[in-house]
Design a protein around this motif. Structure first.
Motif, PDB file in Angstrom:
ATOM      1  N   ASN A 206      41.911 -36.343 -10.508  1.00  0.00           N
ATOM      2  CA  ASN A 206      41.617 -34.642  -9.530  1.00  0.00           C
ATOM      3  C   ASN A 206      41.781 -33.448 -10.542  1.00  0.00           C
ATOM      4  O   ASN A 206      41.472 -32.289  -9.385  1.00  0.00           O
ATOM      5  CB  ASN A 206      42.578 -34.379  -8.628  1.00  0.00           C
ATOM      6  N   GLN A 207      41.195 -33.790 -11.999  1.00  0.00           N
ATOM      7  CA  GLN A 207      41.583 -32.184 -12.594  1.00  0.00           C
ATOM      8  C   GLN A 207      40.020 -31.543 -12.419  1.00  0.00           C
ATOM      9  O   GLN A 207      38.368 -32.394 -12.489  1.00  0.00           O
ATOM     10  CB  GLN A 207      41.796 -32.356 -14.117  1.00  0.00           C
ATOM     11  N   ILE A 208      39.930 -30.311 -12.194  1.00  0.00           N
ATOM     12  CA  ILE A 208      38.691 -29.605 -12.345  1.00  0.00           C
ATOM     13  C   ILE A 208      38.724 -28.700 -13.141  1.00  0.00           C
ATOM     14  O   ILE A 208      39.825 -27.510 -13.484  1.00  0.00           O
ATOM     15  CB  ILE A 208      38.792 -28.887 -10.554  1.00  0.00           C
ATOM     16  N   GLU A 209      37.257 -28.391 -14.059  1.00  0.00           N
ATOM     17  CA  GLU A 209      37.664 -28.127 -15.359  1.00  0.00           C
ATOM     18  C   GLU A 209      36.465 -26.655 -15.040  1.00  0.00           C
ATOM     19  O   GLU A 209      35.840 -26.387 -13.586  1.00  0.00           O
ATOM     20  CB  GLU A 209      36.495 -28.647 -15.682  1.00  0.00           C
ATOM     21  N   VAL A 210      37.786 -25.666 -15.246  1.00  0.00           N
ATOM     22  CA  VAL A 210      37.896 -24.115 -15.104  1.00  0.00           C
ATOM     23  C   VAL A 210      36.229 -23.567 -15.837  1.00  0.00           C
ATOM     24  O   VAL A 210      36.462 -23.694 -17.014  1.00  0.00           O
ATOM     25  CB  VAL A 210      38.236 -22.382 -14.803  1.00  0.00           C
ATOM     26  N   VAL A 211      35.291 -23.551 -15.146  1.00  0.00           N
ATOM     27  CA  VAL A 211      33.879 -23.156 -15.684  1.00  0.00           C
ATOM     28  C   VAL A 211      33.737 -21.040 -15.937  1.00  0.00           C
ATOM     29  O   VAL A 211      33.246 -20.673 -15.362  1.00  0.00           O
ATOM     30  CB  VAL A 211      32.727 -23.285 -15.347  1.00  0.00           C
ATOM     31  N   GLN A 212      33.351 -21.053 -17.106  1.00  0.00           N
ATOM     32  CA  GLN A 212      33.163 -19.655 -17.327  1.00  0.00           C
ATOM     33  C   GLN A 212      31.358 -19.408 -17.025  1.00  0.00           C
ATOM     34  O   GLN A 212      30.846 -19.845 -17.981  1.00  0.00           O
ATOM     35  CB  GLN A 212      33.625 -18.699 -18.495  1.00  0.00           C
ATOM     36  N   PRO A 213      31.138 -18.010 -16.364  1.00  0.00           N
ATOM     37  CA  PRO A 213      29.930 -17.806 -16.056  1.00  0.00           C
ATOM     38  C   PRO A 213      29.578 -16.849 -17.106  1.00  0.00           C
ATOM     39  O   PRO A 213      29.913 -16.595 -17.985  1.00  0.00           O
ATOM     40  CB  PRO A 213      29.693 -17.152 -14.739  1.00  0.00           C
ATOM     41  N   VAL A 214      27.933 -17.346 -17.336  1.00  0.00           N
ATOM     42  CA  VAL A 214      27.166 -16.414 -17.945  1.00  0.00           C
ATOM     43  C   VAL A 214      26.201 -15.418 -17.779  1.00  0.00           C
ATOM     44  O   VAL A 214      25.466 -16.111 -16.818  1.00  0.00           O
ATOM     45  CB  VAL A 214      26.610 -17.687 -19.275  1.00  0.00           C
ATOM     46  N   GLU A 215      26.640 -14.155 -18.397  1.00  0.00           N
ATOM     47  CA  GLU A 215      26.197 -13.480 -17.276  1.00  0.00           C
ATOM     48  C   GLU A 215      24.681 -12.988 -17.475  1.00  0.00           C
ATOM     49  O   GLU A 215      24.551 -13.804 -19.303  1.00  0.00           O
ATOM     50  CB  GLU A 215      26.713 -11.862 -17.373  1.00  0.00           C
ATOM     51  N   TYR A 216      23.286 -13.095 -17.154  1.00  0.00           N
ATOM     52  CA  TYR A 216      22.150 -12.981 -17.075  1.00  0.00           C
ATOM     53  C   TYR A 216      21.540 -11.987 -16.515  1.00  0.00           C
ATOM     54  O   TYR A 216      21.087 -12.733 -15.529  1.00  0.00           O
ATOM     55  CB  TYR A 216      21.498 -14.087 -17.946  1.00  0.00           C
ATOM     56  N   LYS A 217      21.119 -11.219 -16.785  1.00  0.00           N
ATOM     57  CA  LYS A 217      20.115  -9.843 -15.683  1.00  0.00           C
ATOM     58  C   LYS A 217      20.229  -9.909 -14.333  1.00  0.00           C
ATOM     59  O   LYS A 217      19.412 -10.134 -13.863  1.00  0.00           O
ATOM     60  CB  LYS A 217      18.472 -10.957 -15.534  1.00  0.00           C
ATOM     61  N   GLY A 218      22.164  -9.960 -14.109  1.00  0.00           N
ATOM     62  CA  GLY A 218      22.895  -9.632 -13.009  1.00  0.00           C
ATOM     63  C   GLY A 218      22.949 -10.876 -12.228  1.00  0.00           C
ATOM     64  O   GLY A 218      23.790 -10.710 -11.040  1.00  0.00           O
ATOM     65  N   PHE A 219      22.552 -11.666 -12.670  1.00  0.00           N
ATOM     66  CA  PHE A 219      22.680 -13.233 -12.096  1.00  0.00           C
ATOM     67  C   PHE A 219      24.207 -13.869 -13.343  1.00  0.00           C
ATOM     68  O   PHE A 219      24.286 -14.000 -14.260  1.00  0.00           O
ATOM     69  CB  PHE A 219      21.330 -14.875 -12.338  1.00  0.00           C
ATOM     70  N   LEU A 220      24.671 -15.027 -12.005  1.00  0.00           N
ATOM     71  CA  LEU A 220      25.772 -15.666 -13.102  1.00  0.00           C
ATOM     72  C   LEU A 220      25.837 -16.893 -13.178  1.00  0.00           C
ATOM     73  O   LEU A 220      25.595 -17.851 -12.067  1.00  0.00           O
ATOM     74  CB  LEU A 220      27.327 -15.293 -12.850  1.00  0.00           C
TER      75      LEU A 220
ATOM     76  N   LEU B  31      21.522 -26.589 -22.623  1.00  0.00           N
ATOM     77  CA  LEU B  31      20.002 -26.985 -21.801  1.00  0.00           C
ATOM     78  C   LEU B  31      20.261 -27.024 -20.860  1.00  0.00           C
ATOM     79  O   LEU B  31      19.094 -25.884 -19.904  1.00  0.00           O
ATOM     80  CB  LEU B  31      19.620 -27.938 -22.101  1.00  0.00           C
ATOM     81  N   MET B  32      21.179 -26.726 -19.998  1.00  0.00           N
ATOM     82  CA  MET B  32      21.595 -25.907 -18.636  1.00  0.00           C
ATOM     83  C   MET B  32      21.220 -24.247 -18.183  1.00  0.00           C
ATOM     84  O   MET B  32      20.282 -24.062 -17.867  1.00  0.00           O
ATOM     85  CB  MET B  32      22.372 -26.197 -17.825  1.00  0.00           C
ATOM     86  N   LEU B  33      21.529 -23.914 -19.788  1.00  0.00           N
ATOM     87  CA  LEU B  33      21.598 -22.344 -19.961  1.00  0.00           C
ATOM     88  C   LEU B  33      20.579 -22.016 -19.912  1.00  0.00           C
ATOM     89  O   LEU B  33      19.780 -21.158 -19.495  1.00  0.00           O
ATOM     90  CB  LEU B  33      22.526 -21.845 -20.803  1.00  0.00           C
ATOM     91  N   LYS B  34      19.602 -22.230 -21.196  1.00  0.00           N
ATOM     92  CA  LYS B  34      18.074 -22.463 -21.423  1.00  0.00           C
ATOM     93  C   LYS B  34      17.502 -22.286 -20.307  1.00  0.00           C
ATOM     94  O   LYS B  34      16.367 -21.430 -19.865  1.00  0.00           O
ATOM     95  CB  LYS B  34      17.535 -23.083 -22.434  1.00  0.00           C
ATOM     96  N   LYS B  35      17.535 -23.130 -19.673  1.00  0.00           N
ATOM     97  CA  LYS B  35      16.712 -23.466 -18.404  1.00  0.00           C
ATOM     98  C   LYS B  35      17.127 -22.585 -17.100  1.00  0.00           C
ATOM     99  O   LYS B  35      15.813 -22.042 -16.607  1.00  0.00           O
ATOM    100  CB  LYS B  35      16.812 -25.161 -17.701  1.00  0.00           C
TER     101      LYS B  35
ATOM    102  N   PHE C  62      14.677 -20.126 -15.705  1.00  0.00           N
ATOM    103  CA  PHE C  62      13.901 -20.265 -13.796  1.00  0.00           C
ATOM    104  C   PHE C  62      14.377 -18.811 -13.405  1.00  0.00           C
ATOM    105  O   PHE C  62      13.835 -18.797 -12.534  1.00  0.00           O
ATOM    106  CB  PHE C  62      14.922 -21.261 -13.523  1.00  0.00           C
ATOM    107  N   ILE C  63      15.500 -17.919 -13.678  1.00  0.00           N
ATOM    108  CA  ILE C  63      16.076 -16.679 -13.536  1.00  0.00           C
ATOM    109  C   ILE C  63      14.273 -15.610 -14.031  1.00  0.00           C
ATOM    110  O   ILE C  63      13.661 -14.791 -12.565  1.00  0.00           O
ATOM    111  CB  ILE C  63      16.782 -16.065 -13.907  1.00  0.00           C
ATOM    112  N   ASP C  64      14.409 -15.556 -15.966  1.00  0.00           N
ATOM    113  CA  ASP C  64      12.277 -15.099 -15.793  1.00  0.00           C
ATOM    114  C   ASP C  64      11.821 -15.315 -14.218  1.00  0.00           C
ATOM    115  O   ASP C  64      10.599 -13.906 -14.099  1.00  0.00           O
ATOM    116  CB  ASP C  64      12.741 -15.241 -16.808  1.00  0.00           C
ATOM    117  N   GLN C  65      11.168 -16.667 -14.384  1.00  0.00           N
ATOM    118  CA  GLN C  65      10.560 -16.955 -13.802  1.00  0.00           C
ATOM    119  C   GLN C  65      10.468 -16.833 -11.881  1.00  0.00           C
ATOM    120  O   GLN C  65       8.829 -16.212 -11.404  1.00  0.00           O
ATOM    121  CB  GLN C  65       9.693 -18.132 -13.657  1.00  0.00           C
TER     122      GLN C  65
END
Length: 92
Positions: A14-28, A74-78, A82-85
């Motif tokens: 039941n443990q949930i990993e807390v994910v810190q977002p990365v900000e990119y062009k106003g998106f998280l 890879l998630m961050l790069k993709k 996607f945001i750029d496109q």
């Protein structure tokens, strides 16, 4: 029981990993790889507040890699590509 779990590295399902977002062009971007058979599927979320409402796009790719850190990278790069496109059309 909790003491033994901590001592011997036991993990609760039941443990949930807390994910810190990365900000990119106003998106998280939230990097949330999915564990599958000893590998990790590239996945996560892209969010942005639009007109006072939080918009979310779930991002899951067919790519799997052996390392969780590689899946996050890879998630961050993709997601950035996607945001750029797509820009604001992501939530349409």
């Amino acid at each position: 029981m909790g003491l033994f779990s901590r001592l011997f590295g036991g993990k609760s399902e039941n443990q949930i990993e807390v994910v810190q977002p990365v900000e990119y062009k106003g998106f998280l971007i939230y990097q949330e790889p999915i564990s599958e058979g000893g590998q990790y599927r590239i996945a996560g979320r892209i969010t942005k507040e639009v007109d006072g409402e939080l918009q979310t796009h779930r991002f899951i790719r067919s790519d799997v890699v052996p390392s969780k850190d590689d899946a996050k990278e890879l998630m961050l790069k993709k997601a950035q590509m996607f945001i750029d496109q797509m820009g604001g059309k992501i939530f349409s």
